[in-house]
Scaffold this motif. Structure first.
Motif, PDB file in Angstrom:
ATOM      1  N   ARG A  19     -42.138  47.587 -29.437  1.00 29.29           N
ATOM      2  CA  ARG A  19     -41.445  46.204 -29.724  1.00 29.29           C
ATOM      3  C   ARG A  19     -40.048  46.226 -29.663  1.00 29.29           C
ATOM      4  N   THR A  20     -39.703  44.968 -28.894  1.00 30.71           N
ATOM      5  CA  THR A  20     -38.392  44.936 -28.696  1.00 30.71           C
ATOM      6  C   THR A  20     -37.770  43.703 -29.456  1.00 30.71           C
ATOM      7  N   PRO A  21     -36.619  44.006 -29.922  1.00 24.90           N
ATOM      8  CA  PRO A  21     -36.061  42.719 -30.918  1.00 24.90           C
ATOM      9  C   PRO A  21     -36.118  41.559 -30.224  1.00 24.90           C
ATOM     10  N   THR A  22     -36.459  40.448 -30.647  1.00 25.53           N
ATOM     11  CA  THR A  22     -36.522  38.973 -29.887  1.00 25.53           C
ATOM     12  C   THR A  22     -35.372  38.618 -29.881  1.00 25.53           C
ATOM     13  N   ARG A  23     -34.948  38.045 -28.561  1.00 27.66           N
ATOM     14  CA  ARG A  23     -33.908  37.533 -28.322  1.00 27.66           C
ATOM     15  C   ARG A  23     -33.384  36.315 -29.154  1.00 27.66           C
ATOM     16  N   PRO A  24     -32.474  36.339 -29.727  1.00 23.62           N
ATOM     17  CA  PRO A  24     -32.073  34.984 -30.534  1.00 23.62           C
ATOM     18  C   PRO A  24     -31.707  33.674 -29.533  1.00 23.62           C
ATOM     19  N   GLU A  25     -32.100  32.558 -30.143  1.00 25.62           N
ATOM     20  CA  GLU A  25     -31.933  31.460 -29.138  1.00 25.62           C
ATOM     21  C   GLU A  25     -30.448  31.249 -29.006  1.00 25.62           C
ATOM     22  N   ARG A  26     -30.049  30.692 -27.825  1.00 23.16           N
ATOM     23  CA  ARG A  26     -28.727  30.569 -27.367  1.00 23.16           C
ATOM     24  C   ARG A  26     -28.125  29.287 -28.206  1.00 23.16           C
ATOM     25  N   CYS A  27     -26.929  29.600 -28.362  1.00 23.24           N
ATOM     26  CA  CYS A  27     -26.081  28.619 -28.979  1.00 23.24           C
ATOM     27  C   CYS A  27     -26.073  27.136 -28.365  1.00 23.24           C
ATOM     28  N   TRP A  28     -25.928  25.934 -28.805  1.00 21.84           N
ATOM     29  CA  TRP A  28     -25.898  24.954 -28.065  1.00 21.84           C
ATOM     30  C   TRP A  28     -24.601  24.256 -28.097  1.00 21.84           C
ATOM     31  N   GLY A  29     -24.417  23.531 -26.680  1.00 17.86           N
ATOM     32  CA  GLY A  29     -23.007  22.906 -26.501  1.00 17.86           C
ATOM     33  C   GLY A  29     -23.039  21.527 -27.036  1.00 17.86           C
ATOM     34  N   VAL A  30     -22.053  20.854 -26.953  1.00 21.48           N
ATOM     35  CA  VAL A  30     -21.920  19.338 -27.284  1.00 21.48           C
ATOM     36  C   VAL A  30     -23.066  18.296 -26.728  1.00 21.48           C
ATOM     37  N   GLU A  31     -23.356  18.772 -25.458  1.00 19.46           N
ATOM     38  CA  GLU A  31     -24.352  18.104 -24.548  1.00 19.46           C
ATOM     39  C   GLU A  31     -25.639  18.300 -24.986  1.00 19.46           C
ATOM     40  N   ASP A  32     -26.057  19.350 -25.588  1.00 17.34           N
ATOM     41  CA  ASP A  32     -27.331  20.036 -26.244  1.00 17.34           C
ATOM     42  C   ASP A  32     -27.582  19.060 -27.446  1.00 17.34           C
ATOM     43  N   VAL A  33     -26.471  19.264 -28.054  1.00 17.62           N
ATOM     44  CA  VAL A  33     -26.651  18.501 -29.515  1.00 17.62           C
ATOM     45  C   VAL A  33     -26.728  16.936 -29.423  1.00 17.62           C
ATOM     46  N   ALA A  34     -26.023  16.441 -28.530  1.00 17.05           N
ATOM     47  CA  ALA A  34     -26.259  14.935 -28.293  1.00 17.05           C
ATOM     48  C   ALA A  34     -27.637  14.553 -27.723  1.00 17.05           C
ATOM     49  N   ALA A  35     -28.021  15.453 -26.882  1.00 18.85           N
ATOM     50  CA  ALA A  35     -29.448  15.228 -26.349  1.00 18.85           C
ATOM     51  C   ALA A  35     -30.402  15.268 -27.373  1.00 18.85           C
ATOM     52  N   PRO A  40     -24.593   9.509 -27.765  1.00 16.46           N
ATOM     53  CA  PRO A  40     -23.776   9.724 -26.843  1.00 16.46           C
ATOM     54  C   PRO A  40     -22.767  11.124 -27.166  1.00 16.46           C
ATOM     55  N   VAL A  41     -22.384  11.865 -26.178  1.00 14.87           N
ATOM     56  CA  VAL A  41     -21.540  13.023 -26.105  1.00 14.87           C
ATOM     57  C   VAL A  41     -20.237  12.659 -26.972  1.00 14.87           C
ATOM     58  N   TYR A  45     -18.331  14.260 -30.419  1.00 17.39           N
ATOM     59  CA  TYR A  45     -17.015  14.398 -30.741  1.00 17.39           C
ATOM     60  C   TYR A  45     -16.089  13.793 -31.976  1.00 17.39           C
ATOM     61  N   GLU A  46     -16.553  12.463 -32.136  1.00 15.08           N
ATOM     62  CA  GLU A  46     -15.937  11.943 -33.019  1.00 15.08           C
ATOM     63  C   GLU A  46     -16.633  12.298 -34.403  1.00 15.08           C
ATOM     64  N   TRP A  47     -17.715  12.502 -34.490  1.00 10.24           N
ATOM     65  CA  TRP A  47     -18.148  13.062 -35.872  1.00 10.24           C
ATOM     66  C   TRP A  47     -17.400  14.389 -36.161  1.00 10.24           C
ATOM     67  N   ARG A  48     -17.144  15.193 -35.295  1.00  9.61           N
ATOM     68  CA  ARG A  48     -16.482  16.601 -35.553  1.00  9.61           C
ATOM     69  C   ARG A  48     -14.895  16.042 -36.019  1.00  9.61           C
ATOM     70  N   GLY A  56     -19.973  22.678 -35.886  1.00 12.98           N
ATOM     71  CA  GLY A  56     -19.573  23.252 -34.809  1.00 12.98           C
ATOM     72  C   GLY A  56     -18.575  24.361 -34.872  1.00 12.98           C
ATOM     73  N   ARG A  57     -18.715  25.155 -33.858  1.00 11.74           N
ATOM     74  CA  ARG A  57     -17.763  26.402 -34.331  1.00 11.74           C
ATOM     75  C   ARG A  57     -16.942  26.661 -32.704  1.00 11.74           C
ATOM     76  N   ARG A  58     -15.826  26.829 -32.710  1.00 16.67           N
ATOM     77  CA  ARG A  58     -14.997  27.165 -31.392  1.00 16.67           C
ATOM     78  C   ARG A  58     -15.284  28.695 -31.058  1.00 16.67           C
ATOM     79  N   VAL A  59     -15.708  28.765 -29.714  1.00 18.67           N
ATOM     80  CA  VAL A  59     -15.734  30.021 -29.025  1.00 18.67           C
ATOM     81  C   VAL A  59     -15.178  30.145 -28.032  1.00 18.67           C
ATOM     82  N   GLY A  60     -13.614  30.525 -27.930  1.00 20.62           N
ATOM     83  CA  GLY A  60     -12.551  30.492 -26.971  1.00 20.62           C
ATOM     84  C   GLY A  60     -12.279  28.861 -26.903  1.00 20.62           C
TER      85      GLY A  60
END
Length: 84
Positions: A19-35, A40-41, A45-48, A56-60
């Motif tokens: 068994r290999t550890p399952t890969r976690p689901e990738r994080c979403w960007g703003v476009e993914d959340v909007a979709a 609209p994107v 941003y206005e909600w944030r 949401g969290r800043r990564v860089g």
């Protein structure tokens, strides 16, 4: 014998793959959340900016969302119409 059949020597036992550890689901960007929310994107941003919406969290310089948190936030929304 089928063309894709695996032939093993007599007495060899098939061992399941480790068994290999399952890969976690990738994080979403703003476009993914909007979709996902079908908004609209610019709305995300206005909600944030106003403190509404999923966290949401800043990564860089990038804004990222945990898909599970977005789904939970959406599931917990109140179904009542907005007071007008």
């Amino acid at each position: 014998m089928a063309a894709y059949e695996i032939v093993r020597p007599v007495g060899q036992v098939q061992v399941p793959a480790p068994r290999t550890p399952t890969r976690p689901e990738r994080c979403w960007g703003v476009e993914d959340v909007a979709a996902f929310l079908d908004v609209p994107v610019r709305t995300v941003y206005e909600w944030r900016r106003t403190g509404y919406g999923p966290r949401g969290r800043r990564v860089g310089r990038w804004l990222r969302y945990d898909p599970a948190e977005v789904r939970t936030w959406f599931a917990d929304l109140d179904d009542r119409p907005a007071a007008g």
